[in-house]
Design a protein around this motif. Structure first.
Motif, PDB file in Angstrom:
ATOM      1  N   ASN A 111      31.588  68.819  47.703  1.00 43.52           N
ATOM      2  CA  ASN A 111      31.872  70.063  48.420  1.00 43.52           C
ATOM      3  C   ASN A 111      33.362  70.101  48.740  1.00 43.52           C
ATOM      4  OD1 ASN A 111      32.467  69.407  51.270  1.00 43.52           O
ATOM      5  ND2 ASN A 111      30.271  68.963  51.512  1.00 43.52           N
ATOM      6  N   ILE A 112      33.879  71.288  49.012  1.00 49.81           N
ATOM      7  CA  ILE A 112      35.326  71.461  49.110  1.00 49.81           C
ATOM      8  C   ILE A 112      35.917  70.738  50.320  1.00 49.81           C
ATOM      9  CG2 ILE A 112      35.079  73.689  50.267  1.00 49.81           C
ATOM     10  CD1 ILE A 112      37.952  72.502  47.931  1.00 49.81           C
ATOM     11  N   LEU A 113      35.196  70.687  51.436  1.00 50.79           N
ATOM     12  CA  LEU A 113      35.743  70.003  52.611  1.00 50.79           C
ATOM     13  C   LEU A 113      35.867  68.502  52.366  1.00 50.79           C
ATOM     14  CD1 LEU A 113      36.729  70.026  55.527  1.00 50.79           C
ATOM     15  CD2 LEU A 113      34.334  69.844  56.260  1.00 50.79           C
ATOM     16  N   GLN A 114      34.804  67.902  51.838  1.00 45.79           N
ATOM     17  CA  GLN A 114      34.851  66.458  51.593  1.00 45.79           C
ATOM     18  C   GLN A 114      35.852  66.108  50.493  1.00 45.79           C
ATOM     19  OE1 GLN A 114      33.396  64.387  53.676  1.00 45.79           O
ATOM     20  NE2 GLN A 114      32.605  66.194  54.752  1.00 45.79           N
ATOM     21  N   VAL A 123      40.408  63.802  59.364  1.00 44.86           N
ATOM     22  CA  VAL A 123      40.110  63.383  57.989  1.00 44.86           C
ATOM     23  C   VAL A 123      39.078  62.268  58.010  1.00 44.86           C
ATOM     24  CG1 VAL A 123      41.041  62.527  55.822  1.00 44.86           C
ATOM     25  CG2 VAL A 123      42.445  64.003  57.276  1.00 44.86           C
ATOM     26  N   LYS A 124      37.914  62.567  57.529  1.00 49.61           N
ATOM     27  CA  LYS A 124      36.840  61.576  57.495  1.00 49.61           C
ATOM     28  C   LYS A 124      37.244  60.402  56.604  1.00 49.61           C
ATOM     29  CE  LYS A 124      31.899  61.147  56.419  1.00 49.61           C
ATOM     30  NZ  LYS A 124      30.701  61.869  55.916  1.00 49.61           N
ATOM     31  N   GLY A 125      37.086  59.183  57.138  1.00 42.24           N
ATOM     32  CA  GLY A 125      37.364  57.989  56.356  1.00 42.24           C
ATOM     33  C   GLY A 125      38.816  57.553  56.330  1.00 42.24           C
ATOM     34  N   LEU A 126      39.686  58.240  57.044  1.00 41.36           N
ATOM     35  CA  LEU A 126      41.100  57.861  57.093  1.00 41.36           C
ATOM     36  C   LEU A 126      41.302  56.890  58.247  1.00 41.36           C
ATOM     37  CD1 LEU A 126      44.008  58.232  56.056  1.00 41.36           C
ATOM     38  CD2 LEU A 126      44.233  60.134  57.674  1.00 41.36           C
ATOM     39  N   ASN A 127      41.688  55.681  57.928  1.00 36.17           N
ATOM     40  CA  ASN A 127      41.800  54.637  58.933  1.00 36.17           C
ATOM     41  C   ASN A 127      43.189  54.606  59.568  1.00 36.17           C
ATOM     42  OD1 ASN A 127      39.123  53.691  58.542  1.00 36.17           O
ATOM     43  ND2 ASN A 127      39.805  52.631  56.689  1.00 36.17           N
ATOM     44  N   LEU A 128      43.619  55.754  60.050  1.00 37.34           N
ATOM     45  CA  LEU A 128      44.868  55.884  60.789  1.00 37.34           C
ATOM     46  C   LEU A 128      44.596  56.760  62.006  1.00 37.34           C
ATOM     47  CD1 LEU A 128      47.366  56.615  57.843  1.00 37.34           C
ATOM     48  CD2 LEU A 128      47.239  54.494  59.160  1.00 37.34           C
ATOM     49  N   ARG A 129      45.333  56.512  63.083  1.00 40.45           N
ATOM     50  CA  ARG A 129      45.204  57.356  64.267  1.00 40.45           C
ATOM     51  C   ARG A 129      45.619  58.775  63.891  1.00 40.45           C
ATOM     52  NH1 ARG A 129      48.633  56.989  69.805  1.00 40.45           N
ATOM     53  NH2 ARG A 129      50.232  56.482  68.259  1.00 40.45           N
ATOM     54  N   GLN A 130      44.815  59.754  64.279  1.00 36.29           N
ATOM     55  CA  GLN A 130      45.078  61.119  63.828  1.00 36.29           C
ATOM     56  C   GLN A 130      44.642  62.130  64.866  1.00 36.29           C
ATOM     57  OE1 GLN A 130      42.307  62.444  60.616  1.00 36.29           O
ATOM     58  NE2 GLN A 130      41.426  60.396  60.709  1.00 36.29           N
ATOM     59  N   ILE A 131      45.300  63.281  64.828  1.00 37.49           N
ATOM     60  CA  ILE A 131      44.895  64.421  65.633  1.00 37.49           C
ATOM     61  C   ILE A 131      44.880  65.653  64.739  1.00 37.49           C
ATOM     62  CG2 ILE A 131      45.754  63.499  67.820  1.00 37.49           C
ATOM     63  CD1 ILE A 131      48.172  65.380  67.538  1.00 37.49           C
ATOM     64  N   MET A 134      43.319  64.017  50.809  1.00 32.99           N
ATOM     65  CA  MET A 134      44.167  63.611  51.931  1.00 32.99           C
ATOM     66  C   MET A 134      44.232  62.091  52.068  1.00 32.99           C
ATOM     67  SD  MET A 134      43.234  66.499  54.825  1.00 32.99           S
ATOM     68  CE  MET A 134      43.990  68.137  54.759  1.00 32.99           C
ATOM     69  N   ARG A 135      43.102  61.424  51.859  1.00 28.63           N
ATOM     70  CA  ARG A 135      43.116  59.956  51.898  1.00 28.63           C
ATOM     71  C   ARG A 135      43.969  59.395  50.771  1.00 28.63           C
ATOM     72  NH1 ARG A 135      37.548  60.819  53.019  1.00 28.63           N
ATOM     73  NH2 ARG A 135      36.950  60.225  50.900  1.00 28.63           N
ATOM     74  N   ARG A 136      43.861  59.987  49.607  1.00 33.53           N
ATOM     75  CA  ARG A 136      44.686  59.532  48.479  1.00 33.53           C
ATOM     76  C   ARG A 136      46.169  59.746  48.757  1.00 33.53           C
ATOM     77  NH1 ARG A 136      40.610  62.060  43.821  1.00 33.53           N
ATOM     78  NH2 ARG A 136      39.295  60.196  43.628  1.00 33.53           N
ATOM     79  N   ALA A 137      46.507  60.860  49.363  1.00 31.74           N
ATOM     80  CA  ALA A 137      47.914  61.126  49.695  1.00 31.74           C
ATOM     81  C   ALA A 137      48.440  60.130  50.718  1.00 31.74           C
ATOM     82  CB  ALA A 137      48.061  62.553  50.219  1.00 31.74           C
ATOM     83  N   SER A 138      47.566  59.681  51.608  1.00 24.91           N
ATOM     84  CA  SER A 138      47.981  58.816  52.712  1.00 24.91           C
ATOM     85  C   SER A 138      48.179  57.369  52.310  1.00 24.91           C
ATOM     86  CB  SER A 138      46.952  58.896  53.846  1.00 24.91           C
ATOM     87  OG  SER A 138      46.807  60.221  54.303  1.00 24.91           O
ATOM     88  N   VAL A 139      47.727  56.993  51.118  1.00 25.62           N
ATOM     89  CA  VAL A 139      47.903  55.612  50.651  1.00 25.62           C
ATOM     90  C   VAL A 139      49.376  55.202  50.685  1.00 25.62           C
ATOM     91  CG1 VAL A 139      47.702  54.110  48.617  1.00 25.62           C
ATOM     92  CG2 VAL A 139      45.796  55.590  49.269  1.00 25.62           C
ATOM     93  N   LYS A 140      50.259  56.167  50.484  1.00 20.67           N
ATOM     94  CA  LYS A 140      51.702  55.923  50.523  1.00 20.67           C
ATOM     95  C   LYS A 140      52.125  55.239  51.813  1.00 20.67           C
ATOM     96  CE  LYS A 140      56.066  57.052  49.234  1.00 20.67           C
ATOM     97  NZ  LYS A 140      56.684  56.839  47.915  1.00 20.67           N
ATOM     98  N   PHE A 141      51.390  55.476  52.889  1.00 18.58           N
ATOM     99  CA  PHE A 141      51.796  55.004  54.208  1.00 18.58           C
ATOM    100  C   PHE A 141      50.988  53.796  54.685  1.00 18.58           C
ATOM    101  CE2 PHE A 141      53.056  59.406  53.802  1.00 18.58           C
ATOM    102  CZ  PHE A 141      54.381  59.351  54.200  1.00 18.58           C
ATOM    103  N   THR A 142      50.237  53.193  53.787  1.00 14.36           N
ATOM    104  CA  THR A 142      49.495  51.988  54.135  1.00 14.36           C
ATOM    105  C   THR A 142      50.468  50.896  54.584  1.00 14.36           C
ATOM    106  OG1 THR A 142      47.763  52.514  52.541  1.00 14.36           O
ATOM    107  CG2 THR A 142      47.912  50.227  53.292  1.00 14.36           C
ATOM    108  N   GLY A 143      50.169  50.303  55.716  1.00 16.39           N
ATOM    109  CA  GLY A 143      51.004  49.204  56.192  1.00 16.39           C
ATOM    110  C   GLY A 143      52.098  49.610  57.155  1.00 16.39           C
ATOM    111  N   ILE A 144      52.347  50.902  57.303  1.00 14.58           N
ATOM    112  CA  ILE A 144      53.335  51.355  58.278  1.00 14.58           C
ATOM    113  C   ILE A 144      52.747  51.187  59.677  1.00 14.58           C
ATOM    114  CG2 ILE A 144      54.521  53.392  59.189  1.00 14.58           C
ATOM    115  CD1 ILE A 144      55.002  54.291  56.375  1.00 14.58           C
TER     116      ILE A 144
END
Length: 213
Positions: free
Chosen positions: A93-96, A125-133, A102-112
């Motif tokens: 589905n389009i939301l998931q 973002v479901k499944g994104l293991n970063l603090r988010q609002i 978004m998770r794929r885009a965020s890989v760039k910032f892993t470890g920051i």
């Protein structure tokens, strides 16, 4: 000169006690064809003075988006881009699928260490293991989100221009996959290509025409 978008990011960074704000936005949730594309972007505070003209990608021209992206690259703004394909959209589905991009885009910032992610819209973002609002209308409020929206839009437009060369009968370069009258007419005439989203109503209607008169 500071802008309201810069002020929003500064006050948010102070409120959440972080030095790094990552904006996330997407392009292409509504079209009938092509991927949904997301960008995660960090404009360091030392560079914000160079982006006082940055706003929501929908409010500036394609030429201006290209110019801003070139400036971002020249100055070393950090960003990552993620795609979710038409097939993944149909499966998830389009939301998931948007969350996946978004998770794929965020890989760039892993470890920051200890960033805060600002997500455009009402959803985390479901499944994104970063603090988010979540920031509703964030592309008009946050510089980092606005910058992400520009990158996502340029990346998706380029992708659709490439698809236009592969499937010239649909006119993807002109409408970018949205359901314009010309696109719908081509869809009825030629049927869907592999890049069409079969879970979307107008495409499904071509595949499963009504038996009613």
């Amino acid at each position: 000169m500071k802008t309201p978008l810069q002020d929003f990011d500064k006050s948010t960074a102070i409120q959440y006690e972080t030095d790094i704000l990552i904006g996330i936005d997407e392009a292409g949730r509504g079209p009938l064809a092509g991927p949904v594309v997301a960008c995660a972007c960090y404009v360091p505070p030392s560079l914000t003075i160079y982006f006082s003209d940055v706003n929501d990608s929908k409010k500036i021209t394609a030429k201006k988006r290209e110019e801003v992206l070139a400036r971002m690259r020249h100055l070393g703004v950090l960003y990552g881009v993620g795609f979710a394909s038409a097939r993944e959209i149909d499966r998830l589905n389009i939301l998931q699928a948007t969350f996946l991009a978004m998770r794929r885009a965020s890989v760039k910032f892993t470890g920051i260490p200890a960033p805060l992610v600002l997500v455009d819209g009402p959803h985390l973002v479901k499944g994104l293991n970063l603090r988010q609002i979540a920031v509703v209308d964030g592309d008009a409020k946050s510089l980092n989100i606005a910058a992400a929206s520009i990158v996502a839009k340029v990346a998706r437009d380029k992708y659709m221009e490439t698809l236009d060369k592969l499937y010239p009968q649909y006119g993807f370069a002109a409408h970018k996959g949205y359901g314009t009258a010309a696109h719908l007419e081509a869809l009825r005439k030629y049927g869907p290509c592999p890049q069409h989203r079969r879970s979307f109503g107008p495409v499904r209607a071509v595949l499963q025409p009504s038996l009613l008169p």
